[in-house]
Write a protein that holds these residues in place. Structure first.
Motif, PDB file in Angstrom:
ATOM      1  N   GLU A   6       9.526   7.623  -8.550  1.00  0.00           N
ATOM      2  CA  GLU A   6       8.338   6.794  -8.374  1.00  0.00           C
ATOM      3  C   GLU A   6       7.501   7.335  -7.216  1.00  0.00           C
ATOM      4  OE1 GLU A   6       7.228   2.142  -7.606  1.00  0.00           O
ATOM      5  OE2 GLU A   6       9.094   2.926  -6.830  1.00  0.00           O
ATOM      6  N   ASN A   7       6.214   7.373  -7.424  1.00  0.00           N
ATOM      7  CA  ASN A   7       5.297   7.794  -6.383  1.00  0.00           C
ATOM      8  C   ASN A   7       4.887   6.547  -5.602  1.00  0.00           C
ATOM      9  OD1 ASN A   7       3.337   8.948  -4.802  1.00  0.00           O
ATOM     10  ND2 ASN A   7       2.410  10.104  -6.473  1.00  0.00           N
ATOM     11  N   PHE A   8       5.010   6.592  -4.288  1.00  0.00           N
ATOM     12  CA  PHE A   8       4.743   5.418  -3.467  1.00  0.00           C
ATOM     13  C   PHE A   8       3.338   4.874  -3.670  1.00  0.00           C
ATOM     14  CE2 PHE A   8       3.452   3.188   0.361  1.00  0.00           C
ATOM     15  CZ  PHE A   8       4.473   2.270   0.479  1.00  0.00           C
ATOM     16  N   GLY A  70      -1.586  -8.184  -5.495  1.00  0.00           N
ATOM     17  CA  GLY A  70      -0.689  -8.172  -6.641  1.00  0.00           C
ATOM     18  C   GLY A  70      -1.213  -7.390  -7.821  1.00  0.00           C
ATOM     19  N   THR A  71      -2.419  -6.842  -7.705  1.00  0.00           N
ATOM     20  CA  THR A  71      -2.972  -6.021  -8.789  1.00  0.00           C
ATOM     21  C   THR A  71      -3.357  -4.623  -8.324  1.00  0.00           C
ATOM     22  OG1 THR A  71      -5.231  -6.834  -8.430  1.00  0.00           O
ATOM     23  CG2 THR A  71      -3.874  -8.039 -10.014  1.00  0.00           C
ATOM     24  N   ARG A  72      -3.724  -4.478  -7.060  1.00  0.00           N
ATOM     25  CA  ARG A  72      -4.142  -3.171  -6.538  1.00  0.00           C
ATOM     26  C   ARG A  72      -2.928  -2.339  -6.140  1.00  0.00           C
ATOM     27  NH1 ARG A  72      -8.175  -6.262  -3.297  1.00  0.00           N
ATOM     28  NH2 ARG A  72     -10.154  -6.001  -4.376  1.00  0.00           N
ATOM     29  N   SER A  73      -2.964  -1.070  -6.491  1.00  0.00           N
ATOM     30  CA  SER A  73      -1.908  -0.152  -6.070  1.00  0.00           C
ATOM     31  C   SER A  73      -2.193   0.294  -4.638  1.00  0.00           C
ATOM     32  CB  SER A  73      -1.865   1.063  -6.985  1.00  0.00           C
ATOM     33  OG  SER A  73      -3.027   1.852  -6.808  1.00  0.00           O
ATOM     34  N   VAL A  74      -1.200   0.911  -4.020  1.00  0.00           N
ATOM     35  CA  VAL A  74      -1.374   1.450  -2.673  1.00  0.00           C
ATOM     36  C   VAL A  74      -2.499   2.482  -2.681  1.00  0.00           C
ATOM     37  CG1 VAL A  74      -0.254   2.789  -0.836  1.00  0.00           C
ATOM     38  CG2 VAL A  74       1.025   0.987  -2.025  1.00  0.00           C
ATOM     39  N   ALA A  89      -9.586   6.386   9.462  1.00  0.00           N
ATOM     40  CA  ALA A  89      -8.375   6.016   8.736  1.00  0.00           C
ATOM     41  C   ALA A  89      -7.408   7.191   8.573  1.00  0.00           C
ATOM     42  CB  ALA A  89      -8.744   5.479   7.356  1.00  0.00           C
ATOM     43  N   GLU A  90      -7.828   8.384   8.895  1.00  0.00           N
ATOM     44  CA  GLU A  90      -6.984   9.564   8.670  1.00  0.00           C
ATOM     45  C   GLU A  90      -5.901   9.686   9.738  1.00  0.00           C
ATOM     46  OE1 GLU A  90      -7.112  11.192   5.934  1.00  0.00           O
ATOM     47  OE2 GLU A  90      -8.952  10.259   5.241  1.00  0.00           O
ATOM     48  N   PRO A  91      -4.740  10.180   9.374  1.00  0.00           N
ATOM     49  CA  PRO A  91      -4.252  10.560   8.045  1.00  0.00           C
ATOM     50  C   PRO A  91      -3.917   9.314   7.227  1.00  0.00           C
ATOM     51  CG  PRO A  91      -2.513  10.885   9.649  1.00  0.00           C
ATOM     52  CD  PRO A  91      -3.727  10.420  10.405  1.00  0.00           C
ATOM     53  N   LEU A  92      -4.741   9.030   6.260  1.00  0.00           N
ATOM     54  CA  LEU A  92      -4.764   7.761   5.553  1.00  0.00           C
ATOM     55  C   LEU A  92      -3.443   7.379   4.900  1.00  0.00           C
ATOM     56  CD1 LEU A  92      -6.254   5.294   4.468  1.00  0.00           C
ATOM     57  CD2 LEU A  92      -7.021   6.691   2.570  1.00  0.00           C
ATOM     58  N   TYR A  93      -2.959   8.178   3.961  1.00  0.00           N
ATOM     59  CA  TYR A  93      -1.804   7.752   3.169  1.00  0.00           C
ATOM     60  C   TYR A  93      -0.506   7.766   3.963  1.00  0.00           C
ATOM     61  CZ  TYR A  93      -4.900   7.219  -0.696  1.00  0.00           C
ATOM     62  OH  TYR A  93      -5.918   6.774  -1.495  1.00  0.00           O
ATOM     63  N   GLU A  94      -0.413   8.604   4.976  1.00  0.00           N
ATOM     64  CA  GLU A  94       0.764   8.574   5.839  1.00  0.00           C
ATOM     65  C   GLU A  94       0.797   7.263   6.616  1.00  0.00           C
ATOM     66  OE1 GLU A  94      -1.330  11.111   5.587  1.00  0.00           O
ATOM     67  OE2 GLU A  94      -0.160  12.918   5.212  1.00  0.00           O
ATOM     68  N   ARG A  95      -0.334   6.897   7.189  1.00  0.00           N
ATOM     69  CA  ARG A  95      -0.423   5.649   7.948  1.00  0.00           C
ATOM     70  C   ARG A  95      -0.247   4.437   7.047  1.00  0.00           C
ATOM     71  NH1 ARG A  95      -5.749   5.788  11.505  1.00  0.00           N
ATOM     72  NH2 ARG A  95      -4.844   3.902  12.348  1.00  0.00           N
ATOM     73  N   LEU A  96      -0.888   4.478   5.887  1.00  0.00           N
ATOM     74  CA  LEU A  96      -0.830   3.352   4.956  1.00  0.00           C
ATOM     75  C   LEU A  96       0.595   3.132   4.449  1.00  0.00           C
ATOM     76  CD1 LEU A  96      -2.367   1.146   3.477  1.00  0.00           C
ATOM     77  CD2 LEU A  96      -2.944   2.827   1.711  1.00  0.00           C
ATOM     78  N   SER A  97       1.303   4.196   4.145  1.00  0.00           N
ATOM     79  CA  SER A  97       2.673   4.043   3.637  1.00  0.00           C
ATOM     80  C   SER A  97       3.588   3.449   4.706  1.00  0.00           C
ATOM     81  CB  SER A  97       3.222   5.371   3.124  1.00  0.00           C
ATOM     82  OG  SER A  97       3.388   6.297   4.164  1.00  0.00           O
ATOM     83  N   VAL A  98       3.450   3.886   5.947  1.00  0.00           N
ATOM     84  CA  VAL A  98       4.264   3.327   7.032  1.00  0.00           C
ATOM     85  C   VAL A  98       3.936   1.845   7.211  1.00  0.00           C
ATOM     86  CG1 VAL A  98       4.657   3.391   9.533  1.00  0.00           C
ATOM     87  CG2 VAL A  98       4.597   5.522   8.215  1.00  0.00           C
ATOM     88  N   TYR A  99       2.658   1.512   7.181  1.00  0.00           N
ATOM     89  CA  TYR A  99       2.229   0.131   7.380  1.00  0.00           C
ATOM     90  C   TYR A  99       2.749  -0.776   6.260  1.00  0.00           C
ATOM     91  CZ  TYR A  99      -0.763  -3.774   8.665  1.00  0.00           C
ATOM     92  OH  TYR A  99      -1.226  -5.004   9.048  1.00  0.00           O
ATOM     93  N   MET A 100       2.602  -0.335   5.021  1.00  0.00           N
ATOM     94  CA  MET A 100       3.054  -1.137   3.878  1.00  0.00           C
ATOM     95  C   MET A 100       4.573  -1.316   3.914  1.00  0.00           C
ATOM     96  SD  MET A 100       0.299  -1.939   2.196  1.00  0.00           S
ATOM     97  CE  MET A 100       0.520  -2.210   0.462  1.00  0.00           C
TER      98      MET A 100
END
Length: 112
Positions: A6-8, A70-74, A89-100
């Motif tokens: 699965e892709n995060f 509940g409908t939007r993906s990361v 926001a950069e590095p966006l997905y690294e920060r977002l994944s840690v936060y989530m």
């Protein structure tokens, strides 16, 4: 048969049931977290610690939290963050994944 990894960024989250939170006029999210368990009981009883902690999510954290529906993906949330905050926001997905992952760990959100 091997399972596809699965892709995060494809994960979808929703706010946990029973979580109390509100948004101020300025867009700041405050989550009310009930302190449960034996250690918290001792702290409340003998050290006058509060039964409910008010956790304030500021700036980008508040924006991200309000996008979890509940409908939007990361990935979709990341796109909205990039549109709103740009290079900040950069590095966006690294920060977002840690936060989530942290929001999930503390029980604020659950994967759909």
């Amino acid at each position: 048969m091997k399972r596809k990894a699965e892709n995060f960024v494809d994960r979808v989250y929703r706010i946990a049931d029973g979580l109390e939170w509100n948004v101020s006029d300025e867009g700041v999210v405050t989550v009310d977290m009930v302190n449960k368990g034996f250690a918290n009981y001792i702290a409340q009883r003998f050290f006058k610690k509060p039964r409910i902690s008010h956790i304030t999510l500021e700036g980008m954290g508040s924006f991200i939290f309000t996008q979890i529906d509940g409908t939007r993906s990361v990935c979709e949330i990341g796109t909205l963050v990039r549109e709103r905050f740009g290079n900040d926001a950069e590095p966006l997905y690294e920060r977002l994944s840690v936060y989530m992952k942290k929001l999930e760990e503390v029980g604020f959100i659950v994967q759909v």
